[in-house]
Motif scaffolding. Structure first.
Motif, PDB file in Angstrom:
ATOM      1  N   LYS A 120      -5.667 -26.556   1.530  1.00 22.73           N
ATOM      2  CA  LYS A 120      -7.021 -25.988   1.481  1.00 22.73           C
ATOM      3  C   LYS A 120      -6.902 -24.475   1.580  1.00 22.73           C
ATOM      4  N   ILE A 121      -7.452 -23.784   0.603  1.00 19.74           N
ATOM      5  CA  ILE A 121      -7.399 -22.320   0.588  1.00 19.74           C
ATOM      6  C   ILE A 121      -8.436 -21.784   1.578  1.00 19.74           C
ATOM      7  N   ARG A 122      -7.973 -20.953   2.519  1.00 17.19           N
ATOM      8  CA  ARG A 122      -8.853 -20.449   3.561  1.00 17.19           C
ATOM      9  C   ARG A 122      -8.234 -19.204   4.193  1.00 17.19           C
ATOM     10  N   PRO A 123      -9.045 -18.373   4.815  1.00 18.80           N
ATOM     11  CA  PRO A 123      -8.492 -17.195   5.499  1.00 18.80           C
ATOM     12  C   PRO A 123      -7.499 -17.598   6.573  1.00 18.80           C
ATOM     13  N   GLY A 124      -6.454 -16.805   6.702  1.00 21.71           N
ATOM     14  CA  GLY A 124      -5.453 -17.051   7.738  1.00 21.71           C
ATOM     15  C   GLY A 124      -4.210 -17.757   7.264  1.00 21.71           C
ATOM     16  N   VAL A 173      -5.877 -16.877  -2.763  1.00 26.45           N
ATOM     17  CA  VAL A 173      -4.422 -16.837  -2.809  1.00 26.45           C
ATOM     18  C   VAL A 173      -4.001 -16.739  -4.272  1.00 26.45           C
ATOM     19  N   SER A 174      -3.091 -15.818  -4.572  1.00 25.35           N
ATOM     20  CA  SER A 174      -2.604 -15.687  -5.940  1.00 25.35           C
ATOM     21  C   SER A 174      -2.081 -17.031  -6.440  1.00 25.35           C
ATOM     22  N   SER A 175      -2.393 -17.333  -7.681  1.00 24.81           N
ATOM     23  CA  SER A 175      -1.946 -18.597  -8.239  1.00 24.81           C
ATOM     24  C   SER A 175      -0.431 -18.674  -8.364  1.00 24.81           C
ATOM     25  N   LEU A 176       0.263 -17.539  -8.239  1.00 26.11           N
ATOM     26  CA  LEU A 176       1.729 -17.580  -8.236  1.00 26.11           C
ATOM     27  C   LEU A 176       2.260 -18.382  -7.049  1.00 26.11           C
ATOM     28  N   ALA A 177       1.464 -18.463  -5.972  1.00 26.30           N
ATOM     29  CA  ALA A 177       1.882 -19.279  -4.826  1.00 26.30           C
ATOM     30  C   ALA A 177       1.955 -20.752  -5.194  1.00 26.30           C
ATOM     31  N   GLY A 178       1.324 -21.123  -6.304  1.00 25.92           N
ATOM     32  CA  GLY A 178       1.396 -22.508  -6.744  1.00 25.92           C
ATOM     33  C   GLY A 178       2.812 -22.967  -7.006  1.00 25.92           C
ATOM     34  N   PRO A 220      -0.857 -18.248   4.771  1.00 28.46           N
ATOM     35  CA  PRO A 220       0.032 -17.268   4.126  1.00 28.46           C
ATOM     36  C   PRO A 220      -0.455 -16.880   2.728  1.00 28.46           C
ATOM     37  N   PHE A 221      -0.388 -15.589   2.443  1.00 27.12           N
ATOM     38  CA  PHE A 221      -0.689 -15.002   1.129  1.00 27.12           C
ATOM     39  C   PHE A 221      -2.190 -14.966   0.800  1.00 27.12           C
ATOM     40  N   PHE A 222      -3.042 -15.252   1.783  1.00 26.48           N
ATOM     41  CA  PHE A 222      -4.486 -15.145   1.530  1.00 26.48           C
ATOM     42  C   PHE A 222      -4.908 -13.692   1.639  1.00 26.48           C
ATOM     43  N   ARG A 223      -5.531 -13.195   0.603  1.00 27.06           N
ATOM     44  CA  ARG A 223      -6.085 -11.839   0.637  1.00 27.06           C
ATOM     45  C   ARG A 223      -7.144 -11.708  -0.449  1.00 27.06           C
ATOM     46  N   ASP A 224      -8.121 -10.852  -0.182  1.00 27.47           N
ATOM     47  CA  ASP A 224      -9.189 -10.557  -1.155  1.00 27.47           C
ATOM     48  C   ASP A 224      -9.878 -11.827  -1.658  1.00 27.47           C
ATOM     49  N   SER A 229      -1.352 -21.392 -15.238  1.00 24.52           N
ATOM     50  CA  SER A 229      -2.476 -21.634 -14.351  1.00 24.52           C
ATOM     51  C   SER A 229      -3.760 -21.162 -15.007  1.00 24.52           C
ATOM     52  N   GLU A 230      -4.801 -21.976 -14.889  1.00 22.78           N
ATOM     53  CA  GLU A 230      -6.104 -21.561 -15.411  1.00 22.78           C
ATOM     54  C   GLU A 230      -6.696 -20.416 -14.589  1.00 22.78           C
ATOM     55  N   LEU A 231      -6.240 -20.287 -13.365  1.00 24.16           N
ATOM     56  CA  LEU A 231      -6.811 -19.318 -12.448  1.00 24.16           C
ATOM     57  C   LEU A 231      -5.784 -18.258 -12.079  1.00 24.16           C
ATOM     58  N   ALA A 232      -6.221 -17.023 -11.961  1.00 18.90           N
ATOM     59  CA  ALA A 232      -5.355 -15.972 -11.432  1.00 18.90           C
ATOM     60  C   ALA A 232      -5.276 -16.067  -9.909  1.00 18.90           C
ATOM     61  N   VAL A 233      -6.357 -16.571  -9.310  1.00 18.57           N
ATOM     62  CA  VAL A 233      -6.437 -16.691  -7.857  1.00 18.57           C
ATOM     63  C   VAL A 233      -7.033 -18.048  -7.511  1.00 18.57           C
ATOM     64  N   PHE A 234      -6.407 -18.736  -6.553  1.00 17.38           N
ATOM     65  CA  PHE A 234      -7.018 -19.945  -5.991  1.00 17.38           C
ATOM     66  C   PHE A 234      -8.064 -19.477  -4.985  1.00 17.38           C
ATOM     67  N   PRO A 235      -9.352 -19.773  -5.209  1.00 15.32           N
ATOM     68  CA  PRO A 235     -10.394 -19.151  -4.396  1.00 15.32           C
ATOM     69  C   PRO A 235     -10.544 -19.773  -3.013  1.00 15.32           C
ATOM     70  N   ASP A 236     -11.123 -19.001  -2.121  1.00 14.24           N
ATOM     71  CA  ASP A 236     -11.432 -19.470  -0.774  1.00 14.24           C
ATOM     72  C   ASP A 236     -12.254 -20.757  -0.848  1.00 14.24           C
ATOM     73  N   GLY A 237     -11.851 -21.761  -0.077  1.00 14.60           N
ATOM     74  CA  GLY A 237     -12.557 -23.039  -0.053  1.00 14.60           C
ATOM     75  C   GLY A 237     -12.030 -24.072  -1.019  1.00 14.60           C
ATOM     76  N   ALA A 238     -11.121 -23.698  -1.926  1.00 18.06           N
ATOM     77  CA  ALA A 238     -10.585 -24.649  -2.902  1.00 18.06           C
ATOM     78  C   ALA A 238      -9.722 -25.696  -2.199  1.00 18.06           C
ATOM     79  N   ASN A 239      -9.882 -26.944  -2.609  1.00 20.17           N
ATOM     80  CA  ASN A 239      -9.039 -28.037  -2.118  1.00 20.17           C
ATOM     81  C   ASN A 239      -8.062 -28.415  -3.224  1.00 20.17           C
TER      82      ASN A 239
END
Length: 377
Positions: free
Chosen positions: A263-267, A276-281, A269-273, A317-327
């Motif tokens: 689950k993408i959320r603040p706190g 999380v960058s989709s490269l973390a995938g 690793p690699f969460f910013r702005d 990846s379809e996304l450049a960033v996995f957004p906050d709240g994404a499961n």
């Protein structure tokens, strides 16, 4: 996304040659005398499945799944009618499909919702589906799901494929995910577009008895059920240490594939702005490969071994960033190689929409003795 129930208790029974029916000594003799063979089997299975959690038989909602129900009682009634003899009132009252469920309710003062299902060759799947429906309608209540069959009698030409040489059955005590101590496993209900095989009493018994078990699936078009172990925390299956443990939990492990959740959320690793960058995938997939290896190591009684990511091909990846709240659901499948050199197909799915949003091919090196390999480098 699928929904899941934990298996808090399990019991099974088969009539071996010369074996008597369950005694059901806890049932008053006057009531027990009226019990059919199937009623005794159901009462025995139900109380045994509840025993581990110390749950009273009056508490759970009830589901009986039986392909033929009281077929033996009904057959004897038909014989009596054919012979023009008096029909036994007791046998008549015991001839309906749900007799054993009603007898269980009466014997244990269970006033909870009770349902009986029969669906031919899909009776197992229908039973599970009915249990899930009850659990969704009454989430605060456990569900006691009982599968039971008496011996199919002779005298039904053309139905020889239904003949069973032994009475048998099994029962599951089902509760919401994470609410039972010492759960034996988890049953998940998921949409599907293909047949996923069949459950049987024998396959489930074998699965529960296997300490190194992975997932076991069954189902028909449109719905599938998957038995999952209660997996350990990801930190117990990975050679990684925090803060570089990027996965939240194990979803599924089989012989050649695994799935995890993030689950993408603040706190994390690699969460910013805001994400999380989709490269973390890439690392999500690599750690899911490590989960598959760690589960295998756990079955052998050894600690998770180090592995090495050699290359990644075709990462999109379809996304450049996995957004906050994404499961995210991260899945990997072993597609090539034996021994130390292996290849995996990986993908990341938006679990809320079931849409694939990233995929890649990973080549990995898993030396049998990684510490010795590192010393030689």
């Amino acid at each position: 996304m699928g929904i899941g129930l934990d298996i808090a208790g399990f019991a099974s029974w088969k009539a071996e040659p010369g074996q008597e029916l369950p005694a059901c000594a806890q049932i008053p003799p006057l009531l027990r005398r009226r019990f059919s063979a199937l009623s005794r089997i159901v009462a025995h299975l139900g109380t045994e499945a509840l025993r581990e959690q110390g749950m009273a038989p009056s508490r759970p909602n009830l589901v009986l799944a039986s392909r033929h129900g009281e077929i033996d009682v009904l057959s004897k009634l038909l014989d009596q009618i054919h012979a023009a003899t008096l029909v036994s009132p007791t046998q008549f009252s015991n001839s309906v499909h749900h007799t054993s469920l009603a007898q269980f309710s009466l014997a244990f003062a269970n006033r909870q919702p009770a349902r009986a299902v029969s669906a031919g060759a899909q009776t197992w799947e229908a039973g599970w589906l009915e249990a899930f429906c009850l659990a969704q309608a009454h989430p605060q209540d456990p569900v006691l799901l009982i599968f039971a069959e008496d011996i199919f009698p002779d005298g039904f030409p053309g139905l020889d494929e239904f003949h069973k040489t032994q009475a048998m059955g099994c029962a599951f005590l089902l509760v919401l995910e994470g609410t039972a101590s010492g759960a034996l496993g988890r049953i998940c209900l998921e949409p599907t577009t293909h047949d996923a095989g069949e459950f049987s009493q024998e396959t489930v018994e074998g699965w529960l008895a296997d300490p190194g078990r992975g997932s076991l699936a069954c189902g028909v078009a449109s719905v599938a059920f998957r038995l999952d172990p209660i997996y350990p925390d990801v930190v117990d299956l990975l050679p990684h240490k925090p803060p570089m443990v990027l996965l939240d939990r194990v979803v599924m492990v089989e012989a050649l594939r695994a799935a995890t959740a993030v689950k993408i959320r603040p706190g994390i690793p690699f969460f910013r702005d805001g994400g999380v960058s989709s490269l973390a995938g890439i690392e999500y997939m690599a750690q899911t490969v490590a989960i598959l290896s760690g589960w295998s190591d756990r079955g052998k009684g050894i600690a998770p071994k180090l592995g090495f990511l050699l290359s990644v091909r075709e990462y999109e990846s379809e996304l450049a960033v996995f957004p906050d709240g994404a499961n995210l659901r991260v899945e990997v499948v072993h597609s090539w190689g034996e021994g130390e050199m292996l290849r995996f197909e990986g993908k990341i799915i938006d679990a809320d929409s079931s849409r694939e949003i990233a995929h890649a091919v990973l080549n990995v090196f898993g030396p049998d003795k990684p510490e010795a390999f590192l010393e030689d480098v």
